[in-house]
Design an enzyme around this catalytic site. Structure first.
Site, PDB file in Angstrom:
ATOM      1  N   LYS A  48       0.849  -1.202   0.000  1.00 39.20           N
ATOM      2  CA  LYS A  48       0.000   0.000   0.000  1.00 39.20           C
ATOM      3  C   LYS A  48       0.886   1.254   0.000  1.00 39.20           C
ATOM      4  O   LYS A  48       0.620   2.219  -0.706  1.00 39.20           O
ATOM      5  CB  LYS A  48      -0.911   0.010   1.241  1.00 39.20           C
ATOM      6  CG  LYS A  48      -2.089  -0.949   1.132  1.00 39.20           C
ATOM      7  CD  LYS A  48      -2.788  -1.194   2.464  1.00 39.20           C
ATOM      8  CE  LYS A  48      -3.873  -2.263   2.309  1.00 39.20           C
ATOM      9  NZ  LYS A  48      -4.502  -2.650   3.561  1.00 39.20           N
ATOM     10  N   GLN A  92      -5.165  -1.271   9.678  1.00 37.31           N
ATOM     11  CA  GLN A  92      -5.052  -2.623   9.126  1.00 37.31           C
ATOM     12  C   GLN A  92      -5.590  -3.632  10.144  1.00 37.31           C
ATOM     13  O   GLN A  92      -5.222  -3.602  11.314  1.00 37.31           O
ATOM     14  CB  GLN A  92      -3.569  -2.914   8.799  1.00 37.31           C
ATOM     15  CG  GLN A  92      -3.312  -4.255   8.145  1.00 37.31           C
ATOM     16  CD  GLN A  92      -3.872  -4.360   6.731  1.00 37.31           C
ATOM     17  OE1 GLN A  92      -3.990  -3.379   6.008  1.00 37.31           O
ATOM     18  NE2 GLN A  92      -4.232  -5.571   6.332  1.00 37.31           N
ATOM     19  N   ASP A 115     -11.767   2.670   4.449  1.00 38.83           N
ATOM     20  CA  ASP A 115     -12.214   1.276   4.318  1.00 38.83           C
ATOM     21  C   ASP A 115     -13.733   1.146   4.314  1.00 38.83           C
ATOM     22  O   ASP A 115     -14.247   0.052   4.058  1.00 38.83           O
ATOM     23  CB  ASP A 115     -11.690   0.467   5.512  1.00 38.83           C
ATOM     24  CG  ASP A 115     -10.364  -0.213   5.234  1.00 38.83           C
ATOM     25  OD1 ASP A 115     -10.217  -0.758   4.133  1.00 38.83           O
ATOM     26  OD2 ASP A 115      -9.492  -0.200   6.116  1.00 38.83           O
TER      27      ASP A 115
HETATM   28  N1  GUN Z   1      -7.341  -6.817   6.538  1.00 41.22           N
HETATM   29  C1  GUN Z   1      -7.683  -7.614   5.494  1.00 41.22           C
HETATM   30  N2  GUN Z   1      -8.298  -6.897   4.518  1.00 41.22           N
HETATM   31  C2  GUN Z   1      -8.349  -5.620   4.964  1.00 41.22           C
HETATM   32  C3  GUN Z   1      -8.868  -4.414   4.395  1.00 41.22           C
HETATM   33  O1  GUN Z   1      -9.422  -4.360   3.289  1.00 41.22           O
HETATM   34  N3  GUN Z   1      -8.731  -3.311   5.169  1.00 41.22           N
HETATM   35  C4  GUN Z   1      -8.157  -3.347   6.405  1.00 41.22           C
HETATM   36  N4  GUN Z   1      -8.089  -2.218   7.088  1.00 41.22           N
HETATM   37  N5  GUN Z   1      -7.674  -4.434   6.950  1.00 41.22           N
HETATM   38  C5  GUN Z   1      -7.768  -5.578   6.231  1.00 41.22           C
END
Ligand code: GUN
Length: 282
Positions: A48, A92, A115
């Site tokens: 990311k 995350q 998200d």
């Molecule tokens: N952990 C697994 N997939 C995701 C996601 O799309 N966003 C976040 N914040 N954590 C994750």
């Protein structure tokens, strides 16, 4: 069998995001909080960071070891909510077990919730109202289906896995696209009768080889969201890809299917939040 190439579709999404970003003097700001010890999360977060930098975003990653307290994360969230340079906040998941995940998600300003996990955004999505941001993986899956002109309206779509990150928001989005959605999970009886009758199967469980060849009808679209690292280091999905690829109408590989679309959606969401916040200030 037609292979769905998520890498290619993600690349074209990212090119458009980059082009749109160039128009602005100010740059979108993405803050990522990593507070777990999960290898997969570390890989995702590094990727990311790399991609957001390549788009010219200002990204900051906050990494914590397991001594971090709930109070420390809460004060960081408050700080990021107030910081005008930060347009998008991502925590995350999962977090270290001693942290209260839901309390942290609910403290994020919904306008910066990249998200779409805040109850305001989840609620808006489920009411058919526009959330500030739509969850990245579900949004990426819909984009992938549309990129390959796969019909969604009126189709029987089986979603396997009822997580807040994928299964539940994906079911809401598919319903908005006029699909007939069945949401299966670990307590579902006779999964095979459901898979056999679905036009589209989307599996998001993290159980390798949950979906085997005998469960698939010829021509079914199979989307694999699962990603598990085997002891050999190999990454595998939920679907027995080699045995199913010649039965399915379309199929996503792992890796290179849904994964790149999640990151592309995250970048698109970051830009959209930035644009929304700038518009409010005009
Ligand atoms: N952990 C697994 N997939 C995701 C996601 O799309 N966003 C976040 N914040 N954590 C994750």
């Amino acid at each position: 069998m037609k292979l769905i190439n998520g890498k290619n579709v993600a690349k074209s999404v990212l090119e458009k995001v980059k082009e749109r970003t160039l128009k602005y003097e100010k740059k979108p700001g993405l803050a990522v909080i990593l507070a777990n010890n999960d290898e997969a999360s570390k890989i995702y977060v590094n990727s990311k960071e790399k991609i957001s930098n390549s788009l010219g975003f200002k990204s900051s990653i906050y990494r914590f070891d397991k001594t971090v307290t709930q109070g420390k994360i809460i004060s960081l969230i408050h700080e990021l909510n107030e910081n005008p340079e930060v347009n998008a906040i991502l925590v995350q998941l999962p977090l270290y077990k001693h942290l209260d995940q839901q309390q942290i998600i609910e403290l994020i300003d919904p306008k910066k919730d990249v998200d779409g996990f805040h109850p305001i955004n989840v609620g808006r999505l489920n009411c058919g109202l526009k959330p500030y941001a739509v969850c990245c993986t579900p949004k990426g899956i819909i984009k992938l289906l549309k990129a390959y002109k796969i019909k969604i309206s009126g189709q029987s779509v089986l979603v396997i896995g009822r997580s807040n990150i994928v299964g539940k928001p994906l079911s809401a989005l598919l319903t908005l696209e006029d699909a007939t959605v069945t949401l299966a999970h670990s307590k579902t009886k006779n999964l095979k009768s459901l898979t056999k009758n679905a036009d589209i199967i989307i599996s998001a469980t993290g159980h390798p080889k949950l979906i085997t060849a005998d469960m698939i009808t010829k021509g079914t679209v199979v989307i694999d969201v699962g990603i598990t690292r085997q002891l050999t280091g190999e990454l595998v999905g939920d679907v027995d890809f080699e045995k199913i690829k010649d039965i399915a109408g379309y199929i996503t590989p792992v890796p290179g299917g849904v994964g790149p679309m999640t990151i592309a959606s995250l970048m698109e969401n970051t830009l959209e939040l930035f644009e929304q916040q700038n518009k409010r200030q005009e």
